[in-house]
Design a protein around this motif. Structure first.
Motif: not given
Length: 323
Positions: A285-313
Motif C-alpha cells: 500500500y503506497k500513500s501520497v495523501g489525498s483530500a478524501v482523507q483530509d476532508l473525512a477526518v476534518a469533518a469528523m473532528c468538526a462534528r465532534r467539536a460541535a457536540e462538545l462545544s469546543l472551538g472558537t467562534t
C-alpha cells in the motif's frame, strides 16, 4: 458563523475508530477525479505550496488542505477550510497540522485491515517518529497486534518509541536493522526515509503486507525496486500520483518493472471491487495523501467539536456572494 479549531482542539476531539469509520465510508464510493482532482504544487526558491481539494459525494463539507512548506528551514503550516455544500458558507477553519498525521495513519490502518491476513498481526515498523507511532496506534484501534518491532538508526529513538507506546498493549521490541525488524512480520509499516534517500526497505518475504507513507515526492525513496517487482498487488490512495510522482515507482519504472497491471485504487479494495491476493503474496500500500482523507477526518473532528462545544467562534466570516 465560522468556528476555528486549533491544533489542541483537533487533538482533543480526535478518535481513531471514528476516523477510520469515516474513511471507510468515504472510500466506499468509486474514485471520482472530478470530485477529488490531483493535488497541485507551486514551487519557489526553497518553498512550496501544495493544495488538495475535494467535494465529497455524500454532501459532507467540501474544502481543501493547504500546505505551506520551507524544507530548507524545516517548517510547514497546514490550513483546512470546510464549506457547507448547500449554502457554500465557510463553516469551519482548522489547523491541519495534527489532522495530517492522523489521517495518514488512519487511512493506512484502513488499508492494512483490508489487505493483511486476518487474525493477530506481527508488525515491523521502519521509523520511530510521530508518523510511525500514529500508525501503530491507528492499527491497534481496529486489529489485534501480537507484537511490534521497531527499527530506526538511532537506538535512543527506538527506546523512546517503545516507552511512548508502552501502554498500548502488545509486546514492543527494538531491532538493530530493518532486515531484523522485518523477520517474521506479516505487516511492515514504513514511515521513514534515509537521509540520503536510499531505500530503507530492501526486501520482504512472501506473505508480507507493506505500508509505505514516507516517500511522496519524485526525489524521495523508501522502497527498493525489488519490493515493487515482487509485489503481486500495489494499492494506492492516488493511483496516478503514486505511479508518476513518487520516487519509489519512478525508480521501479526506470529499472524496467511493469507495475501498471497490478496497481489499483484503495477505493476499489475497500469497496470490494478488487479482492486481496492470496495470503502468501507480497502486497504494497503506497500513500501520497489525498483530500478524501483530509476532508473525512476534518469533518469528523468538526462534528465532534460541535457536540462538545469546543472551538472558537470567529468574530467575522466569509460571506457567500451572488453570482
Amino acid at each position: 458563523m465560522t468556528t476555528f479549531l486549533t491544533d489542541a482542539d483537533v487533538r482533543a476531539v480526535f478518535d481513531w475508530r471514528e476516523a477510520i469509520a469515516a474513511l471507510r465510508s468515504a472510500y466506499a464510493a468509486p474514485p471520482d477525479e472530478a470530485r477529488f482532482p490531483p493535488r497541485t504544487m507551486a514551487r519557489g526558491e526553497g518553498l512550496w505550496l501544495r493544495t488538495l481539494s475535494g467535494v465529497p459525494g455524500d454532501g459532507s463539507p467540501m474544502g481543501a488542505k493547504l500546505i505551506a512548506a520551507s524544507p530548507r528551514n524545516r517548517r510547514a503550516s497546514y490550513l483546512i477550510p470546510l464549506f457547507d455544500q448547500e449554502t457554500v458558507e465557510l463553516r469551519t477553519l482548522l489547523d491541519g497540522n495534527s489532522i495530517t498525521g492522523f489521517r495518514t495513519a488512519a487511512t493506512s490502518a484502513l488499508a492494512a485491515d483490508a489487505l493483511a491476513p486476518v487474525g493477530p498481526l506481527r508488525v515491523a515498523v521502519i521509523g520511530s517518529g510521530f508518523e510511525a507511532q500514529h500508525h501503530v496506534r491507528a492499527l491497534a484501534a481496529i486489529r489485534e497486534l501480537s507484537s511490534v518491532t521497531v527499527h530506526s538508526p538511532n537506538p535512543a529513538s527506538r527506546t523512546r518509541f517503545t516507552e511512548q507506546l508502552g501502554s498500548l498493549g502488545p509486546p514492543l521490541h527494538t531491532a538493530d536493522s530493518a532486515s531484523a525488524a522485518v523477520e517474521g512480520a506479516r505487516l511492515v509499516l514504513c514511515a521513514a526515509r534515509s537521509r540520503d534517500e536510499s531505500p530503507t526497505l530492501r526486501e520482504v518475504p512472501p506473505g508480507t503486507t507493506v505500508v509505505s507513507i514516507g516517500s511522496t515526492l519524485p526525489e524521495q525513496r523508501e522502497l527498493d525496486t525489488e519490493v515493487i517487482r515482487n509485489a503481486e498487488l500495489i494499492v494506492a490512495d492516488m493511483v496516478h500520483e503514486v505511479a508518476h510522482e513518487t520516487g519509489d515507482l519512478i525508480a521501479a519504472k526506470e529499472a524496467g518493472i511493469d507495475f501498471a497491471g497490478k496497481l489499483v485504487a484503495l477505493a476499489d479494495v475497500v469497496s470490494g471491487r478488487v479482492s486481496p491476493p492470496d495470503a502468501d503474496a507480497v502486497v504494497v500500500y503506497k500513500s501520497v495523501g489525498s483530500a478524501v482523507q483530509d476532508l473525512a477526518v476534518a469533518a469528523m473532528c468538526a462534528r465532534r467539536a460541535a457536540e462538545l462545544s469546543l472551538g472558537t467562534t470567529l468574530p467575522v466570516t466569509v460571506c457567500p456572494v451572488a453570482k
